[in-house]
Write a protein that holds these residues in place. Structure first.
Motif, PDB file in Angstrom:
ATOM      1  N   MET A   1       0.835  -1.203   0.000  1.00 31.52           N
ATOM      2  CA  MET A   1       0.000   0.000   0.000  1.00 31.52           C
ATOM      3  C   MET A   1       0.866   1.247   0.000  1.00 31.52           C
ATOM      4  N   ILE A   2       0.316   2.334  -0.534  1.00 30.55           N
ATOM      5  CA  ILE A   2       1.052   3.593  -0.558  1.00 30.55           C
ATOM      6  C   ILE A   2       0.704   4.378   0.703  1.00 30.55           C
ATOM      7  N   ASN A   3       1.738   4.848   1.390  1.00 37.12           N
ATOM      8  CA  ASN A   3       1.500   5.651   2.586  1.00 37.12           C
ATOM      9  C   ASN A   3       1.457   7.128   2.197  1.00 37.12           C
ATOM     10  N   PHE A   4       0.247   7.648   1.970  1.00 34.77           N
ATOM     11  CA  PHE A   4       0.144   9.008   1.471  1.00 34.77           C
ATOM     12  C   PHE A   4       0.500  10.061   2.520  1.00 34.77           C
ATOM     13  N   ALA A   5       0.597   9.675   3.769  1.00 34.52           N
ATOM     14  CA  ALA A   5       0.945  10.650   4.797  1.00 34.52           C
ATOM     15  C   ALA A   5       2.459  10.824   4.921  1.00 34.52           C
ATOM     16  N   HIS A   6       3.214  10.104   4.063  1.00 36.78           N
ATOM     17  CA  HIS A   6       4.671  10.130   4.216  1.00 36.78           C
ATOM     18  C   HIS A   6       5.271  11.517   3.967  1.00 36.78           C
ATOM     19  N   GLY A   7       4.764  12.223   2.959  1.00 37.87           N
ATOM     20  CA  GLY A   7       5.263  13.576   2.678  1.00 37.87           C
ATOM     21  C   GLY A   7       5.091  14.484   3.888  1.00 37.87           C
ATOM     22  N   GLU A   8       3.992  14.277   4.615  1.00 33.64           N
ATOM     23  CA  GLU A   8       3.721  15.111   5.804  1.00 33.64           C
ATOM     24  C   GLU A   8       4.708  14.803   6.923  1.00 33.64           C
ATOM     25  N   ILE A   9       5.141  13.532   7.010  1.00 30.38           N
ATOM     26  CA  ILE A   9       6.135  13.171   8.023  1.00 30.38           C
ATOM     27  C   ILE A   9       7.447  13.915   7.729  1.00 30.38           C
ATOM     28  N   TYR A  10       7.783  13.977   6.450  1.00 30.69           N
ATOM     29  CA  TYR A  10       8.980  14.730   6.035  1.00 30.69           C
ATOM     30  C   TYR A  10       8.862  16.192   6.477  1.00 30.69           C
ATOM     31  N   MET A  11       7.668  16.774   6.220  1.00 29.03           N
ATOM     32  CA  MET A  11       7.442  18.176   6.577  1.00 29.03           C
ATOM     33  C   MET A  11       7.571  18.374   8.087  1.00 29.03           C
TER      34      MET A  11
ATOM     35  N   LEU B   1      17.157  19.137   3.874  1.00 26.33           N
ATOM     36  CA  LEU B   1      16.554  20.075   2.935  1.00 26.33           C
ATOM     37  C   LEU B   1      16.200  21.379   3.624  1.00 26.33           C
ATOM     38  N   GLY B   2      15.806  21.293   4.899  1.00 25.08           N
ATOM     39  CA  GLY B   2      15.525  22.505   5.656  1.00 25.08           C
ATOM     40  C   GLY B   2      16.763  23.389   5.721  1.00 25.08           C
ATOM     41  N   LEU B   3      17.921  22.755   6.001  1.00 20.19           N
ATOM     42  CA  LEU B   3      19.165  23.514   6.072  1.00 20.19           C
ATOM     43  C   LEU B   3      19.555  24.045   4.703  1.00 20.19           C
ATOM     44  N   TYR B   4      19.340  23.220   3.660  1.00 16.72           N
ATOM     45  CA  TYR B   4      19.784  23.569   2.311  1.00 16.72           C
ATOM     46  C   TYR B   4      18.968  24.743   1.760  1.00 16.72           C
ATOM     47  N   TYR B   5      17.637  24.665   1.873  1.00 17.60           N
ATOM     48  CA  TYR B   5      16.794  25.720   1.312  1.00 17.60           C
ATOM     49  C   TYR B   5      16.506  26.829   2.309  1.00 17.60           C
ATOM     50  N   GLY B   6      16.523  26.487   3.608  1.00 20.31           N
ATOM     51  CA  GLY B   6      16.333  27.510   4.622  1.00 20.31           C
ATOM     52  C   GLY B   6      14.900  27.923   4.866  1.00 20.31           C
ATOM     53  N   VAL B   7      13.924  27.306   4.189  1.00 18.14           N
ATOM     54  CA  VAL B   7      12.524  27.637   4.477  1.00 18.14           C
ATOM     55  C   VAL B   7      11.713  26.365   4.596  1.00 18.14           C
ATOM     56  N   VAL B   8      10.640  26.459   5.370  1.00 15.99           N
ATOM     57  CA  VAL B   8       9.699  25.351   5.438  1.00 15.99           C
ATOM     58  C   VAL B   8       8.319  25.954   5.633  1.00 15.99           C
ATOM     59  N   ASN B   9       7.316  25.342   4.995  1.00 14.46           N
ATOM     60  CA  ASN B   9       5.932  25.711   5.270  1.00 14.46           C
ATOM     61  C   ASN B   9       5.114  24.429   5.310  1.00 14.46           C
ATOM     62  N   PRO B  10       3.864  24.486   5.798  1.00 14.75           N
ATOM     63  CA  PRO B  10       3.125  23.229   5.986  1.00 14.75           C
ATOM     64  C   PRO B  10       2.830  22.488   4.688  1.00 14.75           C
ATOM     65  N   PHE B  11       3.106  23.090   3.551  1.00 24.79           N
ATOM     66  CA  PHE B  11       2.728  22.457   2.289  1.00 24.79           C
ATOM     67  C   PHE B  11       3.910  21.834   1.550  1.00 24.79           C
ATOM     68  N   VAL B  12       5.123  21.928   2.110  1.00 26.48           N
ATOM     69  CA  VAL B  12       6.285  21.372   1.403  1.00 26.48           C
ATOM     70  C   VAL B  12       6.162  19.851   1.255  1.00 26.48           C
ATOM     71  N   GLY B  13       5.460  19.226   2.213  1.00 28.28           N
ATOM     72  CA  GLY B  13       5.359  17.773   2.173  1.00 28.28           C
ATOM     73  C   GLY B  13       4.638  17.265   0.952  1.00 28.28           C
ATOM     74  N   PHE B  14       3.686  18.033   0.461  1.00 32.22           N
ATOM     75  CA  PHE B  14       2.878  17.569  -0.668  1.00 32.22           C
ATOM     76  C   PHE B  14       3.731  17.415  -1.922  1.00 32.22           C
TER      77      PHE B  14
END
Lengths: 308, 373
Positions: free
Chosen positions: A38-48, A223-236
């Motif tokens: 099965m595909i774990n669609f919440a995985h991107g959110e875990i990354y975020m 990636l947080g260190l590399y790009y320096g920004v994060v928002n709640p939608f990066v996981g998608f």
């Protein structure tokens, strides 16, 4: 070297960096698919969430006056990996385990629900705006002819490569050598039989979610260190790209996820390099369709054998 | 019981309003203020209200208009086009013939049709959509520049002041960003300057290293970016890391304190077209103090455009000696007004002949100063 080849080298470096991070996130998709199909669609959110936690820890430690960067990064890594793993475990516990044995579509829907829930939960807790962190690791090696084109490889890019290679090697060893890894492989072959042989399949499945989440947290920190920004939608978007990488390499195959990530990253960089950047996604997803037409199970995926 | 007392209260209020209206009808000129006082963009409605009320106070204190006092009447359209039409009809039915508003372009457009038909003079202090004044209306004016003016203004600045050797134009493939980028490109081409690159990026993307390497290879020394601050912030930050040191420029959409948070030191010196900060004008010092004394914020972008809208109306009434909207509109088209946003003249369509935008230089602490001309 000529200008053209220096330029190609620079774009290859850029592509390998993006590809490494796609690969780190793709592992989570491919492991879960490999074991429960099965595909774990919440995985991107875990990354975020991993990215947010590391930001909070780094900003907090810097605010407390701590200066030793390696120590800060290690503390951030440990806390981010631990928290993200907890979320990964919780996703399995809430959205997958109660639905074990039901129609395959049902956990899929509950995972999408989980993804939307986590995204909005972070929006409520942290706000929907970009959170930024000042550059922590700066500096780079430059080489090539300054008159023609100067190639730069930043320390951050190198760190991403090194960490990716270390994580991938550790994971491969874990799966092929350790007891737990053997249980994982057994589970993916035949869950019922594994259970009969006295292996706790629920625990093994939970373990794969935890490992996938831990790697996603590593990617989140890098990636947080590399790009320096994060928002709640990066996981998608990151999740979508990593999922593509996993499918490209052959979903269910760990070396496939690594290969798929690198191919996707390099394709994106080279397309932006020689065509207008608008075509980046057209070309990389066109490539995905082509590969799936000729190799439906992906580059390194095993063709699905119909079980009778 | 609660419902009942509410009804009683509203009847009471209605009676009170009727009574007071009847009592002072002879000596006041009513100006309707239409905009959102509720809903998600209510804070912009507040800015408009602050400006209009401050202007009315100042004019009344100075003796009113031709011996009559001005009176502001507030109508709430919640920035909803349907409610805006209802509000417009209500204003007409209430017999008011002078409107400052509406605020959101999507509300202003349908409401303007009602006013034009019913003979009501309208001045919007906030709506920037070009289509509002494109229907040949006679009674519709603005005290704010059009969005599209930013593009031609940037093109002029690039051609006359920056004079870059190699220019690239990047946009975010969205209506706002690509539209502006296209206007800049056309404006520069008309002056014989062509861009070596005209490319789009995907909003939400985080990695622009491939794009930056390409800009570096083309030896680009000036980049115009059509879009918003999150993407430009990352492009600036990654450019600094790759030691790509071109001059960047963008529209109002990048002027936001978050740009400096994302890009850090790389924000220093980035150019941007943005509405003028009228509260910084020395001529507005007394007005700013009066607004601050009331405990209100004078720095919103629509405070002084709204103030100016009332000034244009009252100056026109003074000069014409009549409140007839058609005569006022005619006068407004032909004359110059000295307002809180500077000297104001109008073209046939009812748009300002001079832009209310200015080129600013952004700083790493999130502030901005006018750029060298």
């Amino acid at each position: 070297m000529s200008e053209a080849s220096l330029y190609f080298l620079q774009q290859l470096i850029n592509g390998l960096t993006i590809g490494s991070t796609y690969a780190l996130i793709a592992i989570g998709y491919t492991m879960v698919y490999g074991i429960i199909g099965m595909i774990n669609f919440a995985h991107g959110e875990i990354y975020m969430i991993g990215s947010y936690i590391s930001f909070i820890v780094i900003a907090g430690l810097l605010g407390m006056g701590m200066v030793a960067l390696p120590v800060i990064l290690v503390i951030a890594l440990v806390i981010a990996v631990f928290t993200a793993s907890t979320y990964g475990w919780a996703v399995e516990r809430v959205a997958y385990r109660p639905l074990r044995g039901s129609n395959r579509l049902i956990p899929l829907i509950s995972a999408i629900g989980m993804s939307i829930f986590l995204q909005n939960y972070v929006v409520l807790a942290q706000g929907s705006r970009d959170v930024a962190l000042a550059p922590q690791i700066s500096g780079s090696w430059t080489f090539g002819d300054p008159q023609l084109f100067e190639v730069s490889l930043s320390y951050m890019q190198l760190l991403i490569w090194v960490v990716t290679v270390v994580c991938m090697t550790a994971l491969t060893l874990f799966i092929s050598r350790s007891r737990m890894g053997r249980a994982c492989r057994a589970c993916s072959e035949d869950q019922g039989m594994t259970n009969l042989l006295g292996i706790d399949t629920n625990r093994t499945i939970a373990m794969t979610f935890v490992i996938g989440a831990a790697l996603a947290a590593v990617a989140g920190l890098l990636l947080g260190l590399y790009y320096g920004v994060v928002n709640p939608f990066v996981g998608f978007i990151a999740g979508l790209k990593a999922f593509t990488a996993a499918v490209l390499g052959g979903i269910g195959s760990i070396p496939g996820a690594m290969l798929g990530g690198l191919i996707l990253g390099v394709t994106e960089a080279l397309t932006s390099a020689y065509f207008p950047s608008e075509y980046k996604d057209v070309v990389s997803f066109g490539l995905l369709i082509l590969i799936l037409l000729f190799r439906p199970s992906g580059l390194l995926g095993k063709p699905e054998v119909e079980k009778v | 019981m609660k419902q009942f007392s509410k009804t009683l209260l509203s009847i009471g209020t209605a009676l009170a309003i009727l009574g007071s209206a009847a009592a002072v009808q002879a000596e006041t000129i009513k100006i309707a203020l239409a905009g959102p006082s509720t809903g998600p963009v209510a804070q912009y409605g507040d800015m408009q209200k602050i400006g209009v009320m401050a202007a009315i106070d100042d004019i009344n204190k100075a003796g009113g208009v031709n011996g009559m006092q001005l009176e502001g009447v507030i109508y709430d359209d919640a920035c909803d086009p349907k409610q805006a039409v209802a509000v417009a009809n209500k204003i007409v039915n209430d017999g008011i013939t002078h409107v400052v508003g509406h605020l959101c372009s999507s509300s202003t457009e349908p409401a303007a049709d009602v006013y034009e038909e019913e003979g009501v003079l309208m001045i919007t202090a906030a709506s920037t959509s070009p289509s509002i004044t494109e229907k040949g209306h006679q009674l519709i004016f603005r005290t704010i520049g059009l969005d599209s003016l930013q593009g031609s203004m940037a093109a002029d600045y690039i051609a006359n002041t920056v004079k870059p050797k190699t220019l690239a134009i990047i946009h975010d493939k969205q209506q706002y960003g690509e539209g502006l980028a296209q206007t800049v490109k056309d404006g520069l081409e008309a002056k014989g300057i062509s861009a070596v690159m005209f490319e789009g990026v995907t909003p939400g993307d985080k990695d622009f290293s491939a794009l930056i390497a390409k800009l570096k290879k083309e030896n680009v020394d000036f980049v115009y970016y059509g879009g918003y601050h999150p993407e430009l912030g990352l492009i600036l930050r990654q450019s600094a890391e790759k030691s790509f040191n071109a001059q960047f420029m963008g529209p109002e959409g990048i002027v936001n304190a978050d740009l400096a948070k994302i890009a850090g030191d790389a924000t220093e010196g980035v150019l941007a077209t943005a509405p003028k900060s009228f509260d910084q004008n020395p001529e507005n010092k007394a007005r700013v103090e009066a607004i601050t004394a009331k405990g209100e914020d004078p720095s919103g972008p629509f405070v002084f455009t709204a103030y100016a809208a009332v000034q244009v109306m009252s100056d026109a009434i003074k000069a014409v000696g009549d409140t007839d909207p058609a005569k006022l509109a005619d006068y407004i088209r032909k004359n110059e007004f000295d307002t809180s946003i500077g000297k104001v003249t109008y073209d046939e369509k009812g748009d300002l002949t001079e832009s209310t935008f200015l080129v600013y230089s952004l700083h790493k602490d999130g502030s901005k100063t006018p750029a060298a001309q």
